[in-house]
Scaffold this active site. Structure first.
Site, mmCIF file in Angstrom:
data_model
loop_
_atom_site.group_PDB
_atom_site.id
_atom_site.type_symbol
_atom_site.label_atom_id
_atom_site.label_comp_id
_atom_site.label_asym_id
_atom_site.label_seq_id
_atom_site.Cartn_x
_atom_site.Cartn_y
_atom_site.Cartn_z
ATOM 1 N N HIS A 1 -0.844 3.198 -14.686
ATOM 2 C CA HIS A 1 0.187 2.351 -15.288
ATOM 3 C C HIS A 1 -0.434 1.017 -15.683
ATOM 4 C CE1 HIS A 1 0.458 0.125 -11.551
ATOM 5 N NE2 HIS A 1 0.883 1.188 -10.871
ATOM 6 N N HIS B 1 -2.575 -1.051 -13.131
ATOM 7 C CA HIS B 1 -3.978 -0.637 -13.015
ATOM 8 C C HIS B 1 -4.753 -1.150 -14.232
ATOM 9 C CE1 HIS B 1 -1.912 3.015 -11.074
ATOM 10 N NE2 HIS B 1 -2.488 2.382 -10.072
ATOM 11 N N CYS C 1 1.443 4.244 7.643
ATOM 12 C CA CYS C 1 2.171 4.343 6.370
ATOM 13 C C CYS C 1 1.284 5.086 5.381
ATOM 14 C CB CYS C 1 2.539 2.968 5.811
ATOM 15 S SG CYS C 1 3.156 3.104 4.106
ATOM 16 N N CYS D 1 0.514 3.156 2.062
ATOM 17 C CA CYS D 1 -0.576 2.168 2.195
ATOM 18 C C CYS D 1 -1.847 2.830 2.655
ATOM 19 C CB CYS D 1 -0.270 1.120 3.268
ATOM 20 S SG CYS D 1 1.156 0.123 3.031
ATOM 21 N N CYS E 1 7.735 0.625 6.909
ATOM 22 C CA CYS E 1 6.506 -0.031 6.463
ATOM 23 C C CYS E 1 6.833 -1.415 5.896
ATOM 24 C CB CYS E 1 5.826 0.827 5.396
ATOM 25 S SG CYS E 1 4.626 -0.097 4.424
ATOM 26 N N HIS F 1 6.096 -1.161 1.888
ATOM 27 C CA HIS F 1 6.848 -0.227 1.052
ATOM 28 C C HIS F 1 8.318 -0.054 1.475
ATOM 29 C CE1 HIS F 1 2.663 0.924 0.185
ATOM 30 N NE2 HIS F 1 3.141 1.144 -1.010
ATOM 31 N N LYS G 1 8.784 -5.354 -9.516
ATOM 32 C CA LYS G 1 7.637 -4.497 -9.225
ATOM 33 C C LYS G 1 7.853 -3.140 -9.886
ATOM 34 C CE LYS G 1 4.803 -3.628 -5.282
ATOM 35 N NZ LYS G 1 4.572 -3.592 -3.868
ATOM 36 N N LYS H 1 8.027 4.262 -9.421
ATOM 37 C CA LYS H 1 8.463 5.517 -10.035
ATOM 38 C C LYS H 1 9.967 5.660 -9.956
ATOM 39 C CE LYS H 1 5.560 8.505 -8.201
ATOM 40 N NZ LYS H 1 4.913 9.753 -7.813
HETATM 41 N N1 MSP Z 1 -7.064 3.464 -3.701
HETATM 42 C C1 MSP Z 1 -6.760 2.124 -3.335
HETATM 43 C C2 MSP Z 1 -7.928 1.200 -3.610
HETATM 44 C C3 MSP Z 1 -9.221 1.585 -2.971
HETATM 45 S S1 MSP Z 1 -10.490 0.472 -3.404
HETATM 46 C C4 MSP Z 1 -11.756 0.937 -2.439
HETATM 47 C C5 MSP Z 1 -5.551 1.627 -4.104
HETATM 48 N N2 MSP Z 1 -5.215 2.315 -5.187
HETATM 49 S S2 MSP Z 1 -3.954 1.987 -6.132
HETATM 50 O O1 MSP Z 1 -3.960 2.997 -7.142
HETATM 51 O O2 MSP Z 1 -2.779 1.839 -5.352
HETATM 52 O O3 MSP Z 1 -4.263 0.582 -6.761
HETATM 53 C C6 MSP Z 1 -5.439 0.367 -7.516
HETATM 54 C C7 MSP Z 1 -5.518 -1.094 -7.926
HETATM 55 O O4 MSP Z 1 -4.452 -1.372 -8.820
HETATM 56 C C8 MSP Z 1 -5.376 -2.055 -6.750
HETATM 57 O O5 MSP Z 1 -6.278 -3.142 -6.871
HETATM 58 C C9 MSP Z 1 -3.955 -2.542 -6.878
HETATM 59 O O6 MSP Z 1 -3.755 -3.845 -6.363
HETATM 60 C C10 MSP Z 1 -3.800 -2.539 -8.390
HETATM 61 N N3 MSP Z 1 -2.398 -2.506 -8.783
HETATM 62 C C11 MSP Z 1 -1.478 -1.527 -8.524
HETATM 63 N N4 MSP Z 1 -0.289 -1.921 -9.043
HETATM 64 C C12 MSP Z 1 -0.426 -3.130 -9.643
HETATM 65 C C13 MSP Z 1 0.386 -3.958 -10.416
HETATM 66 N N5 MSP Z 1 1.649 -3.692 -10.647
HETATM 67 N N6 MSP Z 1 -0.183 -5.062 -10.961
HETATM 68 C C14 MSP Z 1 -1.510 -5.348 -10.836
HETATM 69 N N7 MSP Z 1 -2.297 -4.586 -10.114
HETATM 70 C C15 MSP Z 1 -1.763 -3.551 -9.385
HETATM 71 O O7 MSP Z 1 -4.991 0.617 -3.719
#
Ligand code: MSP
Length: 498
Positions: A18, A21, A126, A129, A143, A146, A293, A296
């Site tokens: 999304h 990321h 959790c 997390c 949690c 979440h 935030k 889904k």
């Molecule tokens: N798999 C773990 C990270 C492991 S690193 C060794 C994880 N994955 S995640 O898919 O949940 O998130 C990946 C990255 O995207 C994280 O840095 C997370 O903070 C970032 N983001 C997820 N949602 C976000 C937003 N809505 N806005 C900005 N960044 C966000 O955590």
């Protein structure tokens, strides 16, 4: 040549990419592209985090195997980053054999150091997390992040003696004040360490994970397998020369939600294995959608692909890098993105290019005149470069781009002041248009980390050889680089107004 190594977090494959990321990956892409312009030897790594309960449960829910789900969704992340023009040098998947080798080597080193012991864990976990909590940390039994129910885990497993590292971590953070940015996040980390570190369970008895080398009945807790991706990618366990060259990493770009893992657990784990911690953990804020935030269940998750299809790759990149400052939470809205597109890209950059190219066609037979060395914009360009370079250096792409646009605004004002469209062809017209071309050339270089496609097109239309990304700073920002005498192409609007 300095080397520059930067990483993003690796995303879970339980879901599709999304724009949150995407924001992180673009932030890292902008910064690493800037370092490429500086001539650094750059490595930029992203990838996917494929083990753990969260991914396993998602696969079960979708009636597939964890590896099939990982294959499918990892490809979606990679495709999304390709569509966004992300210049990553490596895309690591934690299910790759090179990663298993590295994780096992790292864990073995920590074990051999006497920092891993068997014990019994009982407490809440959790899955969202992928983290253990103490009962006191829960909010109404759920949690704290979440708000969802937690699992109660009770099992014999292996613990990392994090408590052994409390003082060493504090000393290390004290000696390295830039190791976590922004400072507010650093303070959070210090407070957490000072509140007392407990040993943490680092293994689970299920099978979707990396086996512990000394106990094959257990797999590593997903975070203890995910964090080492950063050393795997530069050759740990496989190519020590490469590893010694690239490590320690310059920046881990991550979101604020996973700072504890990166600024407490990860450096402790590295210390236990005799490896230097990362130079800097840079934690960005969250990208919210209309102030909320993304989730889904709320159906407000926006995929990068839809945005690129609608606005074009550079418009999306521009919005994230120009509009969402590093650090605080940022807001995504279609209105905000459209407004920024119209003002910065269509009205400023697009308009300057179109005016200059049209006038060169009509007044200079399509051949660009060289810029005068004493142009009033020469000192502006110098100031703009200094401001932009300083801002990129302090991880402030939005400020760097704002500074860069100053040159465009001044160039447009310069055209308006001289009104070359009213003049007969001659030296005055040449001076004004040469100035316009030179401003565009410099902007194309300075903005190429944010909008690589459009700036390459500006470059091409100005008749310049190569591309802005091939240029080297600071030389390429010095006034007078445009030689004159090259064919300039009019072309359709670079950014049609929306
Ligand atoms: N798999 C773990 C990270 C492991 S690193 C060794 C994880 N994955 S995640 O898919 O949940 O998130 C990946 C990255 O995207 C994280 O840095 C997370 O903070 C970032 N983001 C997820 N949602 C976000 C937003 N809505 N806005 C900005 N960044 C966000 O955590």
């Amino acid at each position: 040549m300095p080397r520059f190594y930067a990483t993003t977090a690796i995303a879970y494959v339980n879901d599709a990419p999304h724009i949150g990321h995407a924001y992180e990956v673009l932030l890292g892409d902008g910064i690493t592209r800037w370092h490429r312009l500086l001539g650094d030897d750059v490595k930029y790594v992203t990838g996917t985090d494929e083990y753990g309960l969260k991914n396993q449960q998602a696969a079960e829910a979708q009636g597939t195997t964890p590896l099939e789900l990982a294959d499918r969704n990892s490809a979606r992340f990679r495709d999304a980053w390709d569509e966004l023009g992300v210049a990553y040098d490596d895309f690591i998947r934690t299910t790759e054999p090179r990663h298993t080798t590295a994780v096992q080597k790292l864990l073995q080193a920590v074990y051999d150091n006497g920092d891993i012991e068997k014990s019994t864990y009982e407490g809440p976990y959790c899955v969202s997390c992928e983290a253990y909590y103490t009962p006191e940390e829960l909010v109404d039994g759920n949690c704290p992040v979440h708000g969802r129910p937690v699992e109660w885990v009770q099992e014999d497993n292996w613990f990392f003696k994090l408590s052994n590292y409390q003082q060493r971590l504090l000393d290390w953070h004290e000696a390295n004040p830039g190791a976590v940015v922004p400072t507010s996040r650093r303070n959070e980390v210090l407070a957490f360490i000072r509140s007392g570190l407990r040993d943490i369970s680092i293994s689970r008895g299920f099978t979707w994970g990396v086996q512990l080398p000394w106990d094959t009945s257990q797999v590593a807790w997903v975070w203890f397998d995910a964090l080492p991706n950063y050393v795997t990618a530069v050759g740990y366990g496989k190519d020590e020369t490469s590893f010694d060259y690239w490590w320690p990493v310059d920046y881990h770009f991550i979101g604020k939600d996973i700072i504890r893992f990166h600024a407490v657990y990860w450096p402790a784990m590295l210390m236990a294995a005799g490896i230097e911690p990362a130079r800097c953990v840079a934690a960005h804020g969250f990208l919210l959608v209309s102030g909320e935030k993304m989730s889904k269940t709320k159906l407000n998750q926006i995929g990068p692909r839809e945005l690129v299809a609608d606005f074009g790759v550079d418009a999306v990149r521009w919005h994230f890098l120009r509009d969402v400052p590093f650090g605080p939470d940022g807001d995504f809205s279609y209105e905000g993105m459209t407004a920024r597109y119209n003002s910065d890209l269509a009205n400023n950059l697009g308009n300057l290019l179109s005016r200059v190219a049209t006038l060169v066609t009509s007044k200079c037979a399509g051949i660009g005149p060289a810029p005068p060395t004493d142009s009033p914009l020469a000192p502006v360009a110098e100031r703009v470069y200094a401001a932009a370079a300083a801002a990129w250096d302090r991880l402030a792409p939005s400020e760097a781009l704002e500074a860069t646009w100053q040159l465009i605004r001044e160039a447009n004002a310069h055209l308006e002041a001289h009104e070359p469209w009213k003049l007969e062809p001659g030296p005055e017209v040449d001076a004004v248009l040469g100035t316009g071309i030179e401003a565009l050339r410099i902007v194309a270089v300075l903005a190429s980390p944010a909008i690589p496609t459009a700036t390459a097109e500006v470059w091409r239309r100005l008749g310049l050889p190569g591309s802005p990304a091939d240029q080297r700073l600071p030389a390429a920002a010095v006034w007078g680089g445009y030689p004159g005498g090259l064919p300039v192409e009019k072309g359709p609007p670079l950014f049609p107004r929306r």
